[in-house]
Design a protein around this motif. Sequence first.
Motif: not given
Ligand code: UD1
Length: 420
Positions: A26-28, A92-94, A124-127, A306-308, A328-330
């Motif tokens: 997706l990113k590529i 799709m978030r990607a 997406v604040d970090q983006h 987290t995806d596993l 811990n991630i989501f």
């Molecule tokens: C990507 C993967 C997803 C995987 C995740 C973590 C893709 C398409 N998806 O998702 O399958 O589960 O990595 O390995 O590659 N966050 C913020 N601010 C931001 C960005 C993220 O607070 O600006 C938080 C998110 O809410 C989440 C955590 O950071 O709690 C991790 O998110 P992130 O690593 O960005 O996941 P994705 O890139 O969306």
Amino acid sequence: MDKLRIAGGRPLNGRLRVSGAKNSALKILAASLLTEAPLVVGNTPHLHDVTTMIELLGSLGVDVTVDEGMRVQVQAANVHSQRAPYELVKTMRASFLVLGPLLARFGRAEVSLPGGCAIGARPVDQHLKGLQAMGAEIELDGGYVRARTRGRLQGRHIHMDIVTVGGTENLLMAATLADGVTIIDNAAQEPEIVDLAECLIAMGARIRGHGTRSIEIEGVEALHGCTHSVMPDRIEAGTYLVAAAATGGRVHLTHARADILTAALERLEAAGAEVAFGDDWISLDMTGRRPLAVDIETQPHPGFPTDLQAQFMALDCIAEGTSRIRENIFENRFMHVQELNRLGADIELVSASTALVRGVDHLSAAPVMATDLRASSCLVIAALVARGTTVIDRIYHIDRGYETIEEKLGGLGADIARVR
Ligand code: UD1
């Protein structure tokens, strides 16, 4: 709406080819926006999310051709729009990953705030913070991010407040065309980021440190085309390994990489599996035994993914002993708990991020519903071990991330069919 019907109780046994990684492909594909020259992407998985990205790129004016072997050629020579609409981004978030490339190449972008799996707030604040540091003017309006830059983006030293995969990727792509050097500190180290960086380097980008906590990008005036083969999908590989382990079976995966699955393989061995691997294969043999319960704690790569998490929870449901699973991630990534309990599992949520799984000696079939992508695959695993025939509803979630899952599992001896 399609459903999966699975008659459980058969140990999986056989060989399987792992597909290309969704989260890399997706990113590529999004990176094609960085150049007017053609990008040829091989080993692209045939998935719903990939189709969505192709549709999004097409709506921007990117020419896309796909051959029978899922080699995708993308060429962004005639981009006529920098707007990624809500209808596509919400599924799709990607899709949000087109923001960095569009902004870097065209100086403007308008991208809907994302949707995707319902697993927490996922901001997406970090983006946005990173792009602002590079000189972008950003406003939020009507659910859209509107970003502009006067001239090129500026290379900057950026420290990410949290480790984010998508955030790192958006900034990485944007920085390839920025003026000067960008350093991304506290960067995500996921293998898919390394794959993206290697593709960008083949396109002429100057990148160092990808795969570490600090990535350095020296911006160039323009990128060119290249041919890139997408890396194997570690989450798909991990899912089939867990499925084999949970059913007491054995599986030999080809086009699989063990070096990017270390944390999961270590947990499978702790569960009693015999694991072996070479450069591009992984095999697992459970020798008919019931798994032992294993604790899981998700972390950014190289920690446990987290995806596993959901798939290992399915294994723990029928394991010998009690396990603790911490996410811990989501936030809100335990929606599968309720469905697993419907199949006879004994899982207690001791907090919003911790589940206690008391292994039971068998699960029993019941109608269940998929709630997100990885939760769906955990229900498939649970159905494979359950007594009786389970019907899983809403499997469109699975089609987002698993290529021909019923064919692949059928090839391993599972009794599985897609029904309407
Ligand atoms: C990507 C993967 C997803 C995987 C995740 C973590 C893709 C398409 N998806 O998702 O399958 O589960 O990595 O390995 O590659 N966050 C913020 N601010 C931001 C960005 C993220 O607070 O600006 C938080 C998110 O809410 C989440 C955590 O950071 O709690 C991790 O998110 P992130 O690593 O960005 O996941 P994705 O890139 O969306």
